[in-house]
Design a protein around this motif. Structure first.
Motif, mmCIF file in Angstrom:
data_model
loop_
_atom_site.group_PDB
_atom_site.id
_atom_site.type_symbol
_atom_site.label_atom_id
_atom_site.label_comp_id
_atom_site.label_asym_id
_atom_site.label_seq_id
_atom_site.Cartn_x
_atom_site.Cartn_y
_atom_site.Cartn_z
ATOM 1 N N ALA A 177 0.840 -1.201 0.007
ATOM 2 C CA ALA A 177 -0.077 0.074 0.062
ATOM 3 C C ALA A 177 0.736 1.323 -0.010
ATOM 4 C CB ALA A 177 -0.915 0.004 1.141
ATOM 5 N N THR A 178 0.559 2.242 -0.895
ATOM 6 C CA THR A 178 1.404 3.451 -1.054
ATOM 7 C C THR A 178 0.740 4.524 -1.829
ATOM 8 O OG1 THR A 178 3.691 4.142 -1.764
ATOM 9 C CG2 THR A 178 2.668 2.324 -3.360
ATOM 10 N N HIS A 179 1.239 5.565 -1.684
ATOM 11 C CA HIS A 179 0.963 6.609 -2.837
ATOM 12 C C HIS A 179 1.989 7.278 -3.597
ATOM 13 C CE1 HIS A 179 1.815 8.966 1.075
ATOM 14 N NE2 HIS A 179 2.290 9.517 0.177
ATOM 15 N N ASN A 180 3.081 6.469 -3.619
ATOM 16 C CA ASN A 180 4.420 6.891 -4.236
ATOM 17 C C ASN A 180 4.621 6.046 -5.308
ATOM 18 O OD1 ASN A 180 7.307 6.669 -4.775
ATOM 19 N ND2 ASN A 180 7.345 8.219 -3.104
ATOM 20 N N ALA A 181 4.549 6.823 -6.592
ATOM 21 C CA ALA A 181 4.904 6.166 -7.888
ATOM 22 C C ALA A 181 6.277 5.407 -7.851
ATOM 23 C CB ALA A 181 4.682 7.025 -8.903
ATOM 24 N N HIS A 182 7.100 6.100 -7.340
ATOM 25 C CA HIS A 182 8.712 5.258 -7.511
ATOM 26 C C HIS A 182 8.462 3.987 -6.675
ATOM 27 C CE1 HIS A 182 12.944 4.752 -6.996
ATOM 28 N NE2 HIS A 182 12.821 4.583 -6.143
ATOM 29 N N THR A 183 7.737 3.863 -5.672
ATOM 30 C CA THR A 183 7.787 2.835 -4.794
ATOM 31 C C THR A 183 7.123 1.617 -5.452
ATOM 32 O OG1 THR A 183 7.883 4.134 -2.795
ATOM 33 C CG2 THR A 183 7.089 1.781 -2.358
ATOM 34 N N ILE A 184 6.084 2.054 -6.017
ATOM 35 C CA ILE A 184 5.194 0.824 -6.623
ATOM 36 C C ILE A 184 5.881 0.472 -7.895
ATOM 37 C CG2 ILE A 184 3.731 2.613 -8.258
ATOM 38 C CD1 ILE A 184 1.420 0.519 -7.931
ATOM 39 N N ARG A 185 6.795 1.325 -8.644
ATOM 40 C CA ARG A 185 7.447 0.763 -9.944
ATOM 41 C C ARG A 185 8.746 -0.112 -9.311
ATOM 42 N NH1 ARG A 185 6.172 2.902 -14.656
ATOM 43 N NH2 ARG A 185 5.073 4.834 -14.511
ATOM 44 N N LEU A 199 -12.321 -0.878 -4.971
ATOM 45 C CA LEU A 199 -11.047 -1.480 -5.097
ATOM 46 C C LEU A 199 -10.942 -1.870 -6.441
ATOM 47 C CD1 LEU A 199 -8.347 -2.373 -3.920
ATOM 48 C CD2 LEU A 199 -9.322 -4.360 -3.190
ATOM 49 N N GLN A 200 -10.094 -1.017 -7.392
ATOM 50 C CA GLN A 200 -10.057 -1.621 -8.830
ATOM 51 C C GLN A 200 -8.633 -1.904 -9.145
ATOM 52 O OE1 GLN A 200 -10.711 1.783 -11.360
ATOM 53 N NE2 GLN A 200 -10.545 0.620 -13.142
ATOM 54 N N LEU A 201 -8.507 -3.321 -9.527
ATOM 55 C CA LEU A 201 -7.115 -3.852 -9.903
ATOM 56 C C LEU A 201 -6.794 -3.716 -11.491
ATOM 57 C CD1 LEU A 201 -7.778 -4.993 -7.099
ATOM 58 C CD2 LEU A 201 -6.732 -7.267 -7.857
ATOM 59 N N PHE A 202 -5.491 -3.496 -11.563
ATOM 60 C CA PHE A 202 -5.018 -3.258 -12.959
ATOM 61 C C PHE A 202 -3.945 -4.577 -13.306
ATOM 62 C CE2 PHE A 202 -6.793 0.643 -11.641
ATOM 63 C CZ PHE A 202 -7.026 1.282 -12.901
ATOM 64 N N ASP A 203 -3.947 -4.867 -14.650
ATOM 65 C CA ASP A 203 -3.039 -5.880 -14.976
ATOM 66 C C ASP A 203 -1.505 -5.348 -15.032
ATOM 67 O OD1 ASP A 203 -4.937 -7.783 -15.340
ATOM 68 O OD2 ASP A 203 -5.460 -7.393 -17.279
ATOM 69 N N ASP A 204 -1.471 -4.082 -14.980
ATOM 70 C CA ASP A 204 0.034 -3.523 -14.949
ATOM 71 C C ASP A 204 0.129 -2.395 -14.058
ATOM 72 O OD1 ASP A 204 -1.387 -1.541 -16.321
ATOM 73 O OD2 ASP A 204 -0.332 -1.990 -18.286
ATOM 74 N N VAL A 205 1.425 -1.866 -13.785
ATOM 75 C CA VAL A 205 1.554 -0.646 -13.114
ATOM 76 C C VAL A 205 1.112 0.832 -13.811
ATOM 77 C CG1 VAL A 205 3.281 0.699 -11.874
ATOM 78 C CG2 VAL A 205 3.132 -1.781 -11.622
#
Length: 226
Positions: A177-185, A199-205
């Motif tokens: 769980a984050t709001h930081n783009a660098h962390t999720i990448r 809650l919406q899931l995506f197949d990619d970042v």
């Protein structure tokens, strides 16, 4: 795998009931690391606790297949009056891990020196993060649940954590769980968005980040009910 089936969760606020999940149905499939994006107050920490089982939904069911970690970053993980060493020994017993091996790993990883034998209530936020990371990594889980804590600590410690989790992802999954783009990448190959109870899931970042940026550009009211 962790699967949610029509899960609902809300809690009271001064403005009414804050809806974290509204009849959410979703599956976190094995073999993928998922980053959950959401603004402050969206309920990311609550969602992580729900996935871990440390908090119960108001309605619906959550199914867990595999060994799921405690929420890394959840303040309730440690007993404040016990030392770091005593807390780690307790966690090892709870999860059936070898106490001596677990304590030794955390002592070396966290680098708390004499504080390892002092009450956790004397620790700074950074020291708690070191202890939490060490305790979580010392036990073999199929799914690691992380709540923002990767961004705590100095640069050297963050690099060590990133390397440790890269090693773990060879045979386990991460839900972050984050709001930081660098962390999720850095950690994830799939994304999700938690906003207004959905809650919406995506197949990619990239798809998740693009949608999240669009949402941030358009202010939306808090989803609450009287």
């Amino acid at each position: 795998m962790i699967a949610l089936d029509r899960v609902a969760k809300a809690y009271p606020t001064a403005a009414g009931r804050k809806i974290v999940l509204a009849e959410a149905t979703a599956s976190f499939t094995p073999g993928h690391n998922v980053g959950i994006l959401g603004a402050n107050g969206a309920g990311k920490s609550t969602l992580i606790r729900l996935l871990a089982g440390s908090e119960l939904p108001d309605r619906g069911t959550i199914r867990r297949d595999g060994r799921v970690s405690f929420p890394l970053g959840f303040g309730g993980t440690f007993h404040p009056a016990l030392s770091g060493r005593e807390n780690v020994a307790f966690i090892a017993r709870v999860y059936g891990a070898g106490v001596k091996e677990t304590v030794r790993f955390v002592e070396e990883f966290a680098e708390l020196d004499e504080y390892f034998d002092m009450p956790v209530q004397t620790y700074s936020a950074g020291m708690r993060a070191r202890l939490a990371f060490g305790a979580c990594l010392a036990v073999d889980f199929d799914i690691y649940l992380i709540d923002e804590v990767t961004e705590i600590g100095d640069e050297r410690f963050r690099r060590r954590c990133a390397a440790a989790f890269r090693e773990r992802t060879r045979h386990c999954d991460i839900i972050l769980a984050t709001h930081n783009a660098h962390t999720i990448r850095q950690y994830c190959d799939r994304g999700a968005i938690l906003a207004e109870g959905r809650l919406q899931l995506f197949d990619d970042v990239d798809g998740a980040l693009d949608q999240y940026r669009q949402m941030l550009a358009v202010p939306t009211p808090c989803r609450c009910s009287d």
